[in-house]
Design a protein around this motif. Sequence first.
Motif, PDB file in Angstrom:
ATOM      1  N   VAL A 137     -15.526  16.204   7.321  1.00 11.24           N
ATOM      2  CA  VAL A 137     -16.599  17.138   6.977  1.00 11.24           C
ATOM      3  C   VAL A 137     -17.610  16.414   6.088  1.00 11.24           C
ATOM      4  O   VAL A 137     -17.225  15.652   5.195  1.00 11.24           O
ATOM      5  CB  VAL A 137     -16.057  18.381   6.248  1.00 11.24           C
ATOM      6  CG1 VAL A 137     -17.206  19.308   5.818  1.00 11.24           C
ATOM      7  CG2 VAL A 137     -15.077  19.138   7.144  1.00 11.24           C
TER       8      VAL A 137
ATOM      9  N   ASP B 279     -19.714  18.980  10.725  1.00 11.57           N
ATOM     10  CA  ASP B 279     -18.467  18.409  11.233  1.00 11.57           C
ATOM     11  C   ASP B 279     -18.778  17.080  11.903  1.00 11.57           C
ATOM     12  O   ASP B 279     -19.826  16.906  12.540  1.00 11.57           O
ATOM     13  CB  ASP B 279     -17.811  19.352  12.252  1.00 11.57           C
ATOM     14  CG  ASP B 279     -17.185  20.571  11.606  1.00 11.57           C
ATOM     15  OD1 ASP B 279     -16.365  20.396  10.690  1.00 11.57           O
ATOM     16  OD2 ASP B 279     -17.517  21.700  12.023  1.00 11.57           O
TER      17      ASP B 279
ATOM     18  N   GLU C 241     -23.708  21.690   5.673  1.00  9.41           N
ATOM     19  CA  GLU C 241     -22.357  21.252   6.038  1.00  9.41           C
ATOM     20  C   GLU C 241     -22.306  20.871   7.510  1.00  9.41           C
ATOM     21  O   GLU C 241     -22.921  21.532   8.360  1.00  9.41           O
ATOM     22  CB  GLU C 241     -21.323  22.339   5.738  1.00  9.41           C
ATOM     23  CG  GLU C 241     -21.106  22.591   4.257  1.00  9.41           C
ATOM     24  CD  GLU C 241     -19.935  23.527   3.995  1.00  9.41           C
ATOM     25  OE1 GLU C 241     -19.305  24.004   4.968  1.00  9.41           O
ATOM     26  OE2 GLU C 241     -19.643  23.774   2.815  1.00  9.41           O
TER      27      GLU C 241
ATOM     28  N   ARG D  81     -22.538  23.165  10.612  1.00  7.76           N
ATOM     29  CA  ARG D  81     -21.700  24.342  10.433  1.00  7.76           C
ATOM     30  C   ARG D  81     -22.579  25.551  10.096  1.00  7.76           C
ATOM     31  O   ARG D  81     -23.796  25.414   9.914  1.00  7.76           O
ATOM     32  CB  ARG D  81     -20.700  24.112   9.291  1.00  7.76           C
ATOM     33  CG  ARG D  81     -19.585  23.139   9.618  1.00  7.76           C
ATOM     34  CD  ARG D  81     -18.627  23.012   8.451  1.00  7.76           C
ATOM     35  NE  ARG D  81     -17.305  22.571   8.858  1.00  7.76           N
ATOM     36  CZ  ARG D  81     -16.226  22.615   8.099  1.00  7.76           C
ATOM     37  NH1 ARG D  81     -16.325  23.078   6.847  1.00  7.76           N
ATOM     38  NH2 ARG D  81     -15.069  22.190   8.551  1.00  7.76           N
TER      39      ARG D  81
END
Length: 269
Positions: A72, A20, A18, A13
């Motif tokens: 996530v 996905d 982070e 991300r």
Amino acid sequence: MANFSAATAVVPRATAGEFDVDLDPQWALEDKPNGGYLLAVLGRAAAALSGHPHLTAISGSFVQSPKPGPAVITAELLRAGRGATQLRARLTQDGLPRVEALVTQGVLEDAEPWWSGTAPVDLPPLPDCPRSSTEAPGGAFRIHLLDVIEQRLDPVSGGFRHGEPTGRGVITGWLRLADGTDWDPLSLVVAVDAMPPIGYDLGAPGWAPTVQLSAYVRRLPAPGPIRIRVAATDVGGGQIDHAVHAWDSKDRLVVQATQICALRLPASH
């Protein structure tokens, strides 16, 4: 069929650390993703923050099982050392924590052990061990994972499938990826959680959800199937442990693990 690389792919991300991920429904038991698969996904994300190429250890706590589909991952670098990188990773879904793991990355070798106190489990040749069905004994549920991992149990330790558990608390067999891909340090984390729950061999069949799983990858595996042994040490208090050892085609220990699972005991116990 989604191969392992595709099933564990993560997409960064805009926010650093982070990712996905789309949890694959085939790497699951019914609608519950396999615990080893979930740790491999977390390991994939953590590796993106590490300067070391190989997963060497991972320890995960399973808070609540996620569903197949979007989730996530948040990964955090704890320490980057000369010989190892330590990280933390968490998988969330619908805003709730599902799995939390501590990950160690390092450099593995394709080498013989300096010393070993283990010997490879003795198994009949792979063709003499029947491939496990994707249906759990009695047809209680479907094990989609066995479409993507070829599991072949020793006919003796697999006697529970015919109503003849040994009562030893040991299940042994062969494992290989169904698409012919060779095992690697990350996919071995799935292998340690790909055998039947030991409760089946003790007369306590049924799903045994993972509470905690720690895996240690010892060296780069040689091409070919692995031999694996899963054994229980103690059962009680609604829990059972799984001690796992697996050897590659060169008879070398390549991964070991300890797992604590919840277990519903028969009424007579």
